[in-house]
Write a protein that holds these residues in place. Structure first.
Motif, mmCIF file in Angstrom:
data_model
loop_
_atom_site.group_PDB
_atom_site.id
_atom_site.type_symbol
_atom_site.label_atom_id
_atom_site.label_comp_id
_atom_site.label_asym_id
_atom_site.label_seq_id
_atom_site.Cartn_x
_atom_site.Cartn_y
_atom_site.Cartn_z
ATOM 1 N N GLY A 73 -5.518 21.963 1.824
ATOM 2 C CA GLY A 73 -4.297 21.182 2.056
ATOM 3 C C GLY A 73 -4.467 19.796 1.471
ATOM 4 O O GLY A 73 -5.256 19.605 0.530
ATOM 5 N N LEU A 74 -3.777 18.829 2.057
ATOM 6 C CA LEU A 74 -3.790 17.468 1.489
ATOM 7 C C LEU A 74 -5.189 16.861 1.400
ATOM 8 O O LEU A 74 -5.496 16.126 0.457
ATOM 9 N N THR A 75 -6.044 17.196 2.369
ATOM 10 C CA THR A 75 -7.398 16.628 2.362
ATOM 11 C C THR A 75 -8.192 17.120 1.155
ATOM 12 O O THR A 75 -8.818 16.315 0.444
ATOM 13 N N PRO B 172 -5.993 9.160 9.279
ATOM 14 C CA PRO B 172 -6.093 7.695 9.345
ATOM 15 C C PRO B 172 -4.796 6.945 9.011
ATOM 16 O O PRO B 172 -4.500 5.923 9.623
ATOM 17 N N TYR B 173 -3.995 7.437 8.044
ATOM 18 C CA TYR B 173 -2.784 6.692 7.658
ATOM 19 C C TYR B 173 -1.813 6.547 8.837
ATOM 20 O O TYR B 173 -0.949 5.675 8.845
ATOM 21 N N MET B 174 -1.975 7.414 9.857
ATOM 22 C CA MET B 174 -1.087 7.343 11.028
ATOM 23 C C MET B 174 -1.258 6.032 11.788
ATOM 24 O O MET B 174 -0.348 5.580 12.482
ATOM 25 N N ARG B 175 -2.453 5.436 11.617
ATOM 26 C CA ARG B 175 -2.665 4.134 12.275
ATOM 27 C C ARG B 175 -1.632 3.122 11.783
ATOM 28 O O ARG B 175 -1.125 2.302 12.563
ATOM 29 N N CYS B 176 -1.303 3.198 10.474
ATOM 30 C CA CYS B 176 -0.299 2.277 9.904
ATOM 31 C C CYS B 176 1.088 2.612 10.451
ATOM 32 O O CYS B 176 1.907 1.720 10.663
ATOM 33 N N ARG B 177 1.344 3.887 10.743
ATOM 34 C CA ARG B 177 2.651 4.279 11.291
ATOM 35 C C ARG B 177 2.813 3.815 12.738
ATOM 36 O O ARG B 177 3.927 3.803 13.266
ATOM 37 N N PRO C 155 -2.687 -6.242 4.161
ATOM 38 C CA PRO C 155 -1.926 -5.291 3.351
ATOM 39 C C PRO C 155 -2.837 -4.168 2.855
ATOM 40 O O PRO C 155 -4.059 -4.271 2.951
ATOM 41 N N TYR C 156 -2.221 -3.088 2.333
ATOM 42 C CA TYR C 156 -3.020 -2.033 1.700
ATOM 43 C C TYR C 156 -2.801 -2.067 0.189
ATOM 44 O O TYR C 156 -1.669 -2.092 -0.249
ATOM 45 N N PRO C 157 -3.840 -2.066 -0.656
ATOM 46 C CA PRO C 157 -5.246 -2.153 -0.251
ATOM 47 C C PRO C 157 -5.613 -3.585 0.121
ATOM 48 O O PRO C 157 -5.080 -4.528 -0.464
ATOM 49 N N GLU D 170 5.787 1.011 1.730
ATOM 50 C CA GLU D 170 7.246 1.237 1.725
ATOM 51 C C GLU D 170 7.648 2.691 1.942
ATOM 52 O O GLU D 170 8.666 2.977 2.542
ATOM 53 N N TYR D 171 6.791 3.640 1.465
ATOM 54 C CA TYR D 171 7.182 5.040 1.655
ATOM 55 C C TYR D 171 6.484 5.692 2.844
ATOM 56 O O TYR D 171 6.350 6.900 2.941
ATOM 57 N N LEU D 172 6.054 4.870 3.791
ATOM 58 C CA LEU D 172 5.428 5.390 5.001
ATOM 59 C C LEU D 172 6.236 4.866 6.192
ATOM 60 O O LEU D 172 6.186 3.667 6.492
ATOM 61 N N GLN E 229 -10.464 -1.177 7.613
ATOM 62 C CA GLN E 229 -9.520 -2.299 7.708
ATOM 63 C C GLN E 229 -8.199 -1.918 8.396
ATOM 64 O O GLN E 229 -7.297 -2.744 8.501
ATOM 65 N N TYR E 230 -8.067 -0.663 8.847
ATOM 66 C CA TYR E 230 -6.749 -0.224 9.333
ATOM 67 C C TYR E 230 -6.361 -0.829 10.684
ATOM 68 O O TYR E 230 -5.181 -0.828 11.032
ATOM 69 N N ASN E 231 -7.343 -1.297 11.450
ATOM 70 C CA ASN E 231 -6.999 -1.969 12.719
ATOM 71 C C ASN E 231 -6.844 -3.465 12.526
ATOM 72 O O ASN E 231 -6.977 -4.242 13.476
ATOM 73 N N GLU F 48 -8.681 1.860 -9.432
ATOM 74 C CA GLU F 48 -7.219 1.983 -9.405
ATOM 75 C C GLU F 48 -6.771 2.641 -8.112
ATOM 76 O O GLU F 48 -7.479 3.483 -7.570
ATOM 77 N N ARG F 49 -5.580 2.278 -7.662
ATOM 78 C CA ARG F 49 -5.026 2.908 -6.465
ATOM 79 C C ARG F 49 -4.852 4.397 -6.690
ATOM 80 O O ARG F 49 -4.427 4.828 -7.755
ATOM 81 N N PHE F 50 -5.182 5.175 -5.659
ATOM 82 C CA PHE F 50 -4.973 6.621 -5.745
ATOM 83 C C PHE F 50 -4.238 7.077 -4.486
ATOM 84 O O PHE F 50 -4.710 6.845 -3.371
ATOM 85 N N VAL F 51 -3.092 7.694 -4.655
ATOM 86 C CA VAL F 51 -2.384 8.310 -3.519
ATOM 87 C C VAL F 51 -2.089 9.755 -3.903
ATOM 88 O O VAL F 51 -1.443 10.026 -4.916
ATOM 89 N N VAL F 52 -2.591 10.669 -3.118
ATOM 90 C CA VAL F 52 -2.531 12.094 -3.476
ATOM 91 C C VAL F 52 -1.098 12.565 -3.717
ATOM 92 O O VAL F 52 -0.859 13.417 -4.585
ATOM 93 N N LEU F 53 -0.145 12.006 -2.977
ATOM 94 C CA LEU F 53 1.241 12.490 -3.098
ATOM 95 C C LEU F 53 1.828 12.243 -4.487
ATOM 96 O O LEU F 53 2.818 12.849 -4.860
ATOM 97 N N SER F 54 1.196 11.380 -5.271
ATOM 98 C CA SER F 54 1.688 11.130 -6.630
ATOM 99 C C SER F 54 1.268 12.228 -7.614
ATOM 100 O O SER F 54 1.638 12.183 -8.784
HETATM 101 C C1 LIG Z 1 -1.331 2.862 4.319
HETATM 102 C C2 LIG Z 1 -2.774 3.207 4.185
HETATM 103 C C3 LIG Z 1 -3.043 4.592 3.734
HETATM 104 C C4 LIG Z 1 -4.032 4.635 2.622
HETATM 105 C C5 LIG Z 1 -4.370 5.914 2.012
HETATM 106 C C6 LIG Z 1 -4.020 7.119 2.819
HETATM 107 O O1 LIG Z 1 -4.602 7.422 3.828
HETATM 108 C C7 LIG Z 1 -2.981 7.939 2.295
HETATM 109 C C8 LIG Z 1 -2.592 9.019 2.964
HETATM 110 C C9 LIG Z 1 -1.461 9.857 2.555
HETATM 111 C C10 LIG Z 1 -1.521 11.218 3.204
HETATM 112 O O2 LIG Z 1 -2.214 12.123 2.467
HETATM 113 C C11 LIG Z 1 -0.101 11.655 3.362
HETATM 114 C C12 LIG Z 1 0.670 10.417 3.324
HETATM 115 O O3 LIG Z 1 1.844 10.336 3.563
HETATM 116 C C13 LIG Z 1 -0.189 9.271 3.048
HETATM 117 C C14 LIG Z 1 0.395 8.303 2.036
HETATM 118 C C15 LIG Z 1 0.785 7.078 2.699
HETATM 119 C C16 LIG Z 1 1.170 5.975 1.775
HETATM 120 C C17 LIG Z 1 0.039 5.036 1.542
HETATM 121 C C18 LIG Z 1 0.406 3.911 0.634
HETATM 122 C C19 LIG Z 1 -0.794 3.456 -0.096
HETATM 123 C C20 LIG Z 1 -0.479 2.571 -1.240
HETATM 124 O O4 LIG Z 1 0.543 1.874 -1.190
HETATM 125 O O5 LIG Z 1 -1.259 2.578 -2.190
#
Ligand SMILES: CCCCCC(=O)/C=C/[C@H]1[C@H](O)CC(=O)[C@@H]1CCCCCCC(=O)O
Ligand SMILES: NC(=O)C1=CN([C@@H]2O[C@H](COP(=O)(O)OP(=O)(O)OC[C@H]3O[C@@H](n4cnc5c(N)ncnc54)[C@H](OP(=O)(O)O)[C@@H]3O)[C@@H](O)[C@H]2O)C=CC1
Length: 364
Positions: free
Chosen positions: A153-155, A69-74, A283-285, A82-84, A277-279, A304-310
């Motif tokens: 993996g990431l999922t 799904p995040y690819m929709r933002c790309r 902003p996110y969220p 900022e980091y996408l 909301q991706y279409n 709270e915001r959760f991003v797996v890469l953190s």
């Molecule tokens: C921009 C909406 C994406 C929201 C959450 C998401 O799908 C995250 C996916 C990550 C995926 O596992 C690998 C990535 O690179 C994605 C992270 C993308 C950054 C999202 C920024 C979200 C934020 O600012 O909280």
């Protein structure tokens, strides 16, 4: 040093410097920030590759690609995060991928190694930098290499670490978990992990009767709600008689408003994603409605915001845990597999519209 392997994957190594015909997928057009993506946004191209590797480079053959799904933002000119990085028109696209090393000019890889990357080119074979690849052990997934893009993996990490970091699931606390997007890649794992971690009731919300049946019959969900056909609030009341303690939110929007309205004091939202909301140009969220925001405040509900890469420092241990659960049959893995790189754009659009059960994979 150039290492050429003839051993582990038969016929995997090309002749040095011989031009190779490869296929790749580029961004043909943007859907527009408020548009629904269509397969025509993607374009297949034939191109040639000369495998004259420079120091540190690796020639890989692609086996599986992930659409997410995040690819929709790309796809937007500005990704909004900022980091996408946004995808550029007419450039080869990239995302999660798994494949095999054919030849290597990088000391950490050798021919036949199975490798993965978050930035794998959407190309049948490619030259990539060794430092963008991670070597993986096929035994972790009993040879199901596509699992490295999903459950191992990431999922899988998103589901497991999202629950562990933000869900506050406690064994013996008699908790009820609700999962939206429950039949998708993250959701189908999150519900099973919630149960394994101690929730006594796990309720899924998803978009079809077939998906509901799968959640209940195959994945052990206590109840499932088809948001396209049923009254979500009424069905939640019925299936969560003690209210909701943990909400694993993949979708946002009105479904999440309905769930949050039935959350208990001191309960927790795992803010995983907001795909509904991706279409839209938000902003996110995306901002919450005023009544939902008030409910969060008055009931002391965390969100709270959760991003797996953190949380990648916890990835290795978490991947081992996921692998063990899958091998022992405690977690079932669902996938929807589409064949051929030419179908990757269609697979992405289908996933965004709910065409998948479990992880959407493209087999190359
Ligand atoms: C921009 C909406 C994406 C929201 C959450 C998401 O799908 C995250 C996916 C990550 C995926 O596992 C690998 C990535 O690179 C994605 C992270 C993308 C950054 C999202 C920024 C979200 C934020 O600012 O909280
Ligand atoms: N925070 C993080 O680090 C990460 C977050 N994510 C997020 O997790 C979520 C799930 O991702 P993933 O498991 O890969 O994808 P899924 O496999 O769940 O596929 C997406 C699903 O979303 C559902 N959907 C689409 N539109 C809507 C809508 N308008 N309302 C409700 N449901 C909708 C569809 O199922 P249905 O038939 O039920 O409608 C579809 O199958 C996404 O929001 C994603 O951004 C993913 C990875 C990392």
């Amino acid at each position: 040093m150039l290492t050429i392997s003839f051993g582990r994957i038969p016929n995997s190594g090309p002749n040095i410097f011989e031009k190779m015909q490869v296929q790749r997928v580029v961004l043909n057009s943007r859907p527009g920030e408020n548009g629904v993506p269509v397969p025509e946004n993607f374009r297949l191209e034939d191109t040639t590759l000369v495998p004259d590797l420079k120091d540190g480079e690796v020639l890989v053959r692609t086996l599986y690609l992930s659409v997410d799904p995040y690819m929709r933002c790309r796809m937007n000119e500005d990704s909004g995060a900022e980091y996408l990085a946004s995808w550029q028109l007419s450039e080869c696209l990239d995302g999660g991928g798994v494949g095999v090393v054919q030849t290597s000019c990088c000391s950490t890889f050798t021919g036949g190694d199975v490798v993965t990357s978050f930035n794998w080119p959407w190309q049948t074979q490619a030259i990539v930098k060794g430092n963008a690849l991670q070597k993986v052990d096929p035994q972790l997934v009993d040879g199901h290499l596509s699992y490295f893009l999903g459950a191992v993996g990431l999922t899988g990490l998103t589901a497991l670490l999202g629950i562990r970091e933000k869900g506050h699931v406690t064994k013996g606390a008699n908790q009820t978990m609700v999962v939206s997007g429950a039949a998708g890649a993250c959701g189908s794992l999150a519900g099973q992990i919630g149960r394994l971690d101690g929730c006594v009731r796990v309720v899924g919300i998803c978009g079809s009767d077939e998906k509901c049946q799968t959640l209940k019959d195959d994945l052990g969900f206590s109840a499932a709600i088809n948001y396209r056909r049923e009254d979500v609030s009424a069905r939640l009341k019925e299936s969560c008689p003690d209210g909701v303690d943990v909400y694993f939110d993949n979708v946002g929007g009105p479904i999440s408003d309905a769930v949050i309205a039935q959350m208990n004091h001191g309960s927790h939202v795992v803010l995983c994603g907001q795909i509904s909301q991706y279409n839209k140009d938000v902003p996110y969220p995306p901002p919450l409605s005023a009544p939902t925001e008030e409910l969060l405040q008055s009931r002391g509900i965390t969100r709270e915001r959760f991003v797996v890469l953190s949380y990648m420092s916890k990835a290795e241990a978490a991947l081992c845990e996921l692998s063990q659960w899958i091998k022992s049959g405690q977690i079932k893995v669902l996938e929807t597999v589409v064949n051929g790189i030419e179908n990757i754009g269609g697979a992405f659009c289908s996933m965004m519209a709910g065409g998948n059960i479990g992880k959407q994979i493209v087999k190359i």
